[in-house]
Design a protein around this motif. Sequence first.
Motif, mmCIF file in Angstrom:
data_model
loop_
_atom_site.group_PDB
_atom_site.id
_atom_site.type_symbol
_atom_site.label_atom_id
_atom_site.label_comp_id
_atom_site.label_asym_id
_atom_site.label_seq_id
_atom_site.Cartn_x
_atom_site.Cartn_y
_atom_site.Cartn_z
ATOM 1 N N GLN A 8 0.826 -1.199 0.000
ATOM 2 C CA GLN A 8 0.000 0.000 0.000
ATOM 3 C C GLN A 8 0.870 1.262 0.000
ATOM 4 N N GLN A 9 2.133 1.139 0.411
ATOM 5 C CA GLN A 9 3.031 2.281 0.444
ATOM 6 C C GLN A 9 3.764 2.469 -0.881
ATOM 7 N N LEU A 10 3.605 1.551 -1.799
ATOM 8 C CA LEU A 10 4.194 1.694 -3.124
ATOM 9 C C LEU A 10 3.244 2.517 -3.971
ATOM 10 N N ASP A 11 3.728 3.652 -4.421
ATOM 11 C CA ASP A 11 2.878 4.483 -5.260
ATOM 12 C C ASP A 11 3.060 4.091 -6.727
ATOM 13 N N PRO A 12 2.286 4.681 -7.632
ATOM 14 C CA PRO A 12 2.393 4.308 -9.045
ATOM 15 C C PRO A 12 3.814 4.484 -9.622
ATOM 16 N N THR A 13 4.554 5.470 -9.152
ATOM 17 C CA THR A 13 5.925 5.667 -9.637
ATOM 18 C C THR A 13 6.811 4.511 -9.187
ATOM 19 N N ASP A 14 6.681 4.096 -7.919
ATOM 20 C CA ASP A 14 7.442 2.933 -7.434
ATOM 21 C C ASP A 14 7.128 1.706 -8.285
ATOM 22 N N ARG A 15 5.859 1.492 -8.550
ATOM 23 C CA ARG A 15 5.436 0.326 -9.323
ATOM 24 C C ARG A 15 5.999 0.371 -10.745
ATOM 25 N N ARG A 16 6.001 1.538 -11.355
ATOM 26 C CA ARG A 16 6.569 1.671 -12.706
ATOM 27 C C ARG A 16 8.060 1.345 -12.687
ATOM 28 N N ILE A 17 8.767 1.803 -11.673
ATOM 29 C CA ILE A 17 10.198 1.521 -11.561
ATOM 30 C C ILE A 17 10.424 0.023 -11.379
ATOM 31 N N LEU A 18 9.629 -0.610 -10.514
ATOM 32 C CA LEU A 18 9.778 -2.050 -10.282
ATOM 33 C C LEU A 18 9.487 -2.857 -11.549
ATOM 34 N N LEU A 19 8.457 -2.475 -12.288
ATOM 35 C CA LEU A 19 8.152 -3.170 -13.542
ATOM 36 C C LEU A 19 9.301 -3.021 -14.537
ATOM 37 N N ALA A 20 9.866 -1.819 -14.623
ATOM 38 C CA ALA A 20 10.988 -1.585 -15.539
ATOM 39 C C ALA A 20 12.210 -2.396 -15.111
ATOM 40 N N LEU A 21 12.462 -2.479 -13.807
ATOM 41 C CA LEU A 21 13.593 -3.264 -13.313
ATOM 42 C C LEU A 21 13.369 -4.757 -13.531
ATOM 43 N N ASP A 22 12.130 -5.208 -13.417
ATOM 44 C CA ASP A 22 11.847 -6.616 -13.651
ATOM 45 C C ASP A 22 12.092 -6.957 -15.118
ATOM 46 N N GLU A 23 11.774 -6.024 -15.998
ATOM 47 C CA GLU A 23 11.995 -6.215 -17.432
ATOM 48 C C GLU A 23 13.480 -6.187 -17.780
ATOM 49 N N ASP A 24 14.236 -5.277 -17.143
ATOM 50 C CA ASP A 24 15.666 -5.142 -17.423
ATOM 51 C C ASP A 24 16.393 -4.778 -16.130
ATOM 52 N N PRO A 25 16.730 -5.792 -15.306
ATOM 53 C CA PRO A 25 17.302 -5.521 -13.986
ATOM 54 C C PRO A 25 18.680 -4.864 -14.016
ATOM 55 N N ARG A 26 19.359 -4.893 -15.147
ATOM 56 C CA ARG A 26 20.692 -4.291 -15.228
ATOM 57 C C ARG A 26 20.677 -2.907 -15.858
ATOM 58 N N ALA A 27 19.502 -2.383 -16.141
ATOM 59 C CA ALA A 27 19.409 -1.061 -16.758
ATOM 60 C C ALA A 27 19.987 -0.006 -15.822
ATOM 61 N N PRO A 28 20.864 0.852 -16.349
ATOM 62 C CA PRO A 28 21.401 1.936 -15.518
ATOM 63 C C PRO A 28 20.286 2.899 -15.100
ATOM 64 N N THR A 29 20.501 3.554 -13.987
ATOM 65 C CA THR A 29 19.509 4.483 -13.450
ATOM 66 C C THR A 29 19.111 5.541 -14.476
ATOM 67 N N MET A 30 20.087 6.087 -15.195
ATOM 68 C CA MET A 30 19.800 7.133 -16.178
ATOM 69 C C MET A 30 18.901 6.601 -17.296
ATOM 70 N N VAL A 31 19.145 5.378 -17.738
ATOM 71 C CA VAL A 31 18.316 4.771 -18.786
ATOM 72 C C VAL A 31 16.891 4.561 -18.271
ATOM 73 N N LEU A 32 16.770 4.067 -17.028
ATOM 74 C CA LEU A 32 15.435 3.899 -16.440
ATOM 75 C C LEU A 32 14.710 5.237 -16.360
ATOM 76 N N ALA A 33 15.417 6.256 -15.914
ATOM 77 C CA ALA A 33 14.819 7.586 -15.784
ATOM 78 C C ALA A 33 14.315 8.091 -17.135
ATOM 79 N N GLN A 34 15.133 7.944 -18.176
ATOM 80 C CA GLN A 34 14.724 8.393 -19.509
ATOM 81 C C GLN A 34 13.528 7.595 -20.009
ATOM 82 N N ARG A 35 13.582 6.271 -19.840
ATOM 83 C CA ARG A 35 12.509 5.400 -20.298
ATOM 84 C C ARG A 35 11.190 5.725 -19.602
ATOM 85 N N LEU A 36 11.256 6.074 -18.312
ATOM 86 C CA LEU A 36 10.047 6.323 -17.519
ATOM 87 C C LEU A 36 9.638 7.790 -17.490
ATOM 88 N N GLY A 37 10.482 8.666 -18.060
ATOM 89 C CA GLY A 37 10.177 10.095 -18.048
ATOM 90 C C GLY A 37 10.276 10.693 -16.659
#
Length: 176
Positions: A8-37
């Motif tokens: 319940q403490q995971l907001d939609p942004t947390d969930r988007r980050i977790l989904l992106a990490l599950d898809e590509d766990p080695r993605a650099p932070t900058m790439v995740l940030a760009q991909r997620l806006g």
Amino acid sequence: MRGVIRSQQLDPTDRRILLALDEDPRAPTMVLAQRLGLARGTVQSRIERMTASGVLRANSTRVDPEGLGRGVLAEVSAELDQSHINEAVAALGGIPEVLECLAPAGDTDLLIRVVATSPDDLYRVSEEIRLCPGIRRTSTRMILRTVIPYRTTALLGADDGGGAAPSSAPPKRRRT
């Protein structure tokens, strides 16, 4: 013991980050940030918070034991002398083939997931477990095949009132 963030403490942004990490766990932070806006700092701080709280596991849990020459997977159920549980757990932690040790409800005191190189090696690992202090009896079941691999992505899409993203599963077919 570290506190775990409740879903319940995971907001939609947390969930988007977790989904992106599950898809590509080695993605650099900058790439995740760009991909997620999102801002890089936002992604970095949220990943750090979720790691510190236990929501994110270490990347090593994605290592396939079969790729390391340990293609035999098994579960060992152990019955304990309850007064020696700490010694048993400490000894189990020293066995490299022990992947995880769980304390389930029911008749089994400990459920231990192990790997081995062959059935003969599984026998050796099972014996090593049986000889740990405090363990009275064991029962070993070899796993023949994984039919649904370890996954958590579906949990992020579960309707738990936490603003979860919709599931990517295909719609259920109705019988006519």
